[in-house]
Scaffold this motif. Structure first.
Motif, PDB file in Angstrom:
ATOM      1  N   PHE A   6     -12.342  -0.358  10.744  1.00  0.00           N
ATOM      2  CA  PHE A   6     -10.753   0.255  12.194  1.00  0.00           C
ATOM      3  C   PHE A   6      -9.784  -0.374  11.549  1.00  0.00           C
ATOM      4  O   PHE A   6      -8.336  -0.239  12.116  1.00  0.00           O
ATOM      5  CB  PHE A   6     -11.555  -0.850  13.541  1.00  0.00           C
ATOM      6  N   SER A   7      -9.768  -1.677  10.625  1.00  0.00           N
ATOM      7  CA  SER A   7      -8.232  -2.397   9.955  1.00  0.00           C
ATOM      8  C   SER A   7      -7.773  -1.443   9.690  1.00  0.00           C
ATOM      9  O   SER A   7      -6.261  -1.103   9.565  1.00  0.00           O
ATOM     10  CB  SER A   7      -8.845  -3.292   9.211  1.00  0.00           C
ATOM     11  N   ARG A   8      -8.344  -0.265   8.404  1.00  0.00           N
ATOM     12  CA  ARG A   8      -7.591   0.739   8.523  1.00  0.00           C
ATOM     13  C   ARG A   8      -7.043   1.663   9.053  1.00  0.00           C
ATOM     14  O   ARG A   8      -5.454   2.099   8.900  1.00  0.00           O
ATOM     15  CB  ARG A   8      -8.095   1.620   7.332  1.00  0.00           C
ATOM     16  N   MET A  17      -3.154   2.740   7.890  1.00  0.00           N
ATOM     17  CA  MET A  17      -3.063   2.712   6.640  1.00  0.00           C
ATOM     18  C   MET A  17      -4.274   4.149   6.175  1.00  0.00           C
ATOM     19  O   MET A  17      -4.503   4.787   4.996  1.00  0.00           O
ATOM     20  CB  MET A  17      -3.700   1.658   5.846  1.00  0.00           C
ATOM     21  N   HIS A  18      -4.909   4.700   6.901  1.00  0.00           N
ATOM     22  CA  HIS A  18      -5.847   5.805   6.904  1.00  0.00           C
ATOM     23  C   HIS A  18      -6.189   6.609   8.239  1.00  0.00           C
ATOM     24  O   HIS A  18      -5.977   6.446   9.097  1.00  0.00           O
ATOM     25  CB  HIS A  18      -7.283   5.039   6.519  1.00  0.00           C
ATOM     26  N   TRP A  19      -5.659   7.685   7.871  1.00  0.00           N
ATOM     27  CA  TRP A  19      -6.683   9.240   9.107  1.00  0.00           C
ATOM     28  C   TRP A  19      -8.336   8.792   9.079  1.00  0.00           C
ATOM     29  O   TRP A  19      -8.650   8.205   8.570  1.00  0.00           O
ATOM     30  CB  TRP A  19      -5.996   9.924   8.374  1.00  0.00           C
ATOM     31  N   THR A  20      -8.539   9.129  10.727  1.00  0.00           N
ATOM     32  CA  THR A  20      -9.835   9.400  10.548  1.00  0.00           C
ATOM     33  C   THR A  20     -10.809   9.989   9.928  1.00  0.00           C
ATOM     34  O   THR A  20     -11.882   8.896   9.251  1.00  0.00           O
ATOM     35  CB  THR A  20      -9.692  10.270  11.964  1.00  0.00           C
ATOM     36  N   GLU A  73       0.802  -1.275   0.272  1.00  0.00           N
ATOM     37  CA  GLU A  73       0.283  -0.347  -0.104  1.00  0.00           C
ATOM     38  C   GLU A  73       0.765   1.407  -0.107  1.00  0.00           C
ATOM     39  O   GLU A  73       1.007   1.815   1.477  1.00  0.00           O
ATOM     40  CB  GLU A  73      -1.223   0.195   1.365  1.00  0.00           C
ATOM     41  N   ILE A  74       1.359   1.863  -1.609  1.00  0.00           N
ATOM     42  CA  ILE A  74       2.257   3.037  -0.893  1.00  0.00           C
ATOM     43  C   ILE A  74       1.498   4.392  -1.428  1.00  0.00           C
ATOM     44  O   ILE A  74       1.979   5.107  -2.307  1.00  0.00           O
ATOM     45  CB  ILE A  74       3.409   2.394  -2.146  1.00  0.00           C
ATOM     46  N   PHE A 119      -1.722   7.429  -1.985  1.00  0.00           N
ATOM     47  CA  PHE A 119      -2.388   8.497  -1.217  1.00  0.00           C
ATOM     48  C   PHE A 119      -3.412   7.629  -0.298  1.00  0.00           C
ATOM     49  O   PHE A 119      -3.602   7.016  -0.432  1.00  0.00           O
ATOM     50  CB  PHE A 119      -2.722   9.271  -2.085  1.00  0.00           C
ATOM     51  N   SER A 120      -3.613   8.625   1.025  1.00  0.00           N
ATOM     52  CA  SER A 120      -4.811   7.571   1.918  1.00  0.00           C
ATOM     53  C   SER A 120      -6.241   8.567   1.164  1.00  0.00           C
ATOM     54  O   SER A 120      -6.519   7.280   1.404  1.00  0.00           O
ATOM     55  CB  SER A 120      -4.159   8.645   3.595  1.00  0.00           C
ATOM     56  N   PHE A 121      -6.114   8.979   1.315  1.00  0.00           N
ATOM     57  CA  PHE A 121      -7.192  10.342   1.263  1.00  0.00           C
ATOM     58  C   PHE A 121      -8.588   9.821  -0.014  1.00  0.00           C
ATOM     59  O   PHE A 121      -7.966  10.509  -1.514  1.00  0.00           O
ATOM     60  CB  PHE A 121      -7.723  11.518   1.474  1.00  0.00           C
ATOM     61  N   PRO A 122      -9.104   8.488  -0.560  1.00  0.00           N
ATOM     62  CA  PRO A 122      -9.821   8.115   0.086  1.00  0.00           C
ATOM     63  C   PRO A 122     -10.434   7.113   0.564  1.00  0.00           C
ATOM     64  O   PRO A 122      -9.311   6.517   0.080  1.00  0.00           O
ATOM     65  CB  PRO A 122     -11.521   8.294   0.209  1.00  0.00           C
ATOM     66  N   SER A 123     -10.425   6.319   2.221  1.00  0.00           N
ATOM     67  CA  SER A 123     -10.120   4.770   2.158  1.00  0.00           C
ATOM     68  C   SER A 123     -11.036   4.735   0.813  1.00  0.00           C
ATOM     69  O   SER A 123     -12.357   4.140   0.901  1.00  0.00           O
ATOM     70  CB  SER A 123      -9.940   4.443   3.554  1.00  0.00           C
ATOM     71  N   GLY A 124     -10.058   3.434  -0.086  1.00  0.00           N
ATOM     72  CA  GLY A 124     -10.625   3.101  -1.194  1.00  0.00           C
ATOM     73  C   GLY A 124     -11.511   1.369  -0.594  1.00  0.00           C
ATOM     74  O   GLY A 124     -12.457   1.377  -0.705  1.00  0.00           O
ATOM     75  N   HIS A 125     -10.811   1.052   0.494  1.00  0.00           N
ATOM     76  CA  HIS A 125     -11.388  -0.217   1.582  1.00  0.00           C
ATOM     77  C   HIS A 125     -12.810   0.055   1.694  1.00  0.00           C
ATOM     78  O   HIS A 125     -13.581  -0.909   2.012  1.00  0.00           O
ATOM     79  CB  HIS A 125      -9.688  -0.729   2.138  1.00  0.00           C
ATOM     80  N   THR A 126     -12.827   1.411   2.442  1.00  0.00           N
ATOM     81  CA  THR A 126     -13.798   1.337   3.474  1.00  0.00           C
ATOM     82  C   THR A 126     -14.877   1.935   2.279  1.00  0.00           C
ATOM     83  O   THR A 126     -16.442   1.556   2.391  1.00  0.00           O
ATOM     84  CB  THR A 126     -13.687   3.031   4.131  1.00  0.00           C
TER      85      THR A 126
END
Length: 252
Positions: free
Chosen positions: A198-200, A205-208, A153-154, A156-163
């Motif tokens: 929560f896992s992200r 991997m991600h900010w709140t 996972e290299i 960018f952060s926003f947004p969380s694709g998994h979420t």
């Protein structure tokens, strides 16, 4: 379904308002961290495809053919929209991941130059940084699976694709399953979506705010997809119904 979406929004919302950070709260060489890795993998290619196929299989056995066809169309539309939006927003916001910022703070990575590199070069730099973690004076030790995840996972952060993936799939599938009177599959999907968010955050991997925004966007995409399919589906179904008798006559 809408109530469940609000609950999913409240959880990261409370963390965001309280300015709480879940990384690096969890020990990343623990069994819990490896469990979170497997949860997050259900939204990572190619395992994410298997997740969608599993939901379709379970739904097929519980829905009428017309409703299942509508579900299939809604999931297809929502997944395509999610992938496209995620691909567009990540480079637009250009936000570094929490784990990359942490590596930068410990002089193992330079985020200013890291995200200007090609994907291949980023993987090489992340691999070198991750391999130095155990030798550096840090409070984190990485389990092999978590180390592998950091190296993969290299972006960018926003947004969380998994979420986005989890929330959208949960919203669309739950709508049809709840109409059919099934509660336990939507319930499992609801808790899976919570665990995904929560896992992200816990794995760095991600900010709140990434998870909060993705939960909001995922719900909106799910609702719009349902609306579009419900407007278009009767038209598609009427055409298929007309073509079916003609096809039978042609075969005879």
């Amino acid at each position: 379904m809408i109530l469940g979406w609000f609950v999913l929004l409240i959880i990261p919302g409370i963390l965001f308002v309280s300015d709480a950070s879940l990384f690096p709260w969890l020990s990343l060489d623990s069994t819990a961290a490896e469990t979170l890795f497997w949860i997050t993998s259900t939204g990572t290619a190619p395992y994410g495809v298997a997740t969608v196929l599993l939901i379709l299989f379970l739904s097929y056995r519980r829905l009428e053919h017309s409703r299942f066809f509508s579900l299939f169309l809604a999931i297809s539309l929502s997944m395509c929209t999610t992938l496209g939006l995620n691909h567009f927003l990540k480079p637009f916001f250009n936000e570094a991941r929490p784990n990359a910022v942490w590596l930068d703070q410990h002089n193992l990575l330079n985020t200013d130059s890291f995200y200007t590199l090609s994907k291949t070069e980023r993987k090489i730099q992340m691999m070198a940084a991750v391999n130095q973690v155990e030798h550096a004076n840090t409070e984190i030790t990485l389990a092999p699976l978590v180390k592998q995840h950091w190296q993969h996972e290299i972006g960018f952060s926003f947004p969380s694709g998994h979420t986005l993936f989890a929330i959208t799939l949960t919203m669309v599938a739950s709508y049809y399953l709840l109409i059919a009177g099934n509660i336990w599959i939507p319930g499992l999907l609801f808790f899976w979506s919570i665990a995904m968010g929560f896992s992200r955050m816990l794995l760095g991997m991600h900010w709140t705010q990434d998870v909060l925004a993705s939960t909001l966007l995922g719900g909106i995409i799910g609702l719009i997809s349902l609306l579009v399919i419900h407007k278009v589906f009767p038209f598609i179904w009427s055409i298929s119904s007309r073509l079916a008798p003609r096809q039978i006559k042609a075969n005879q």
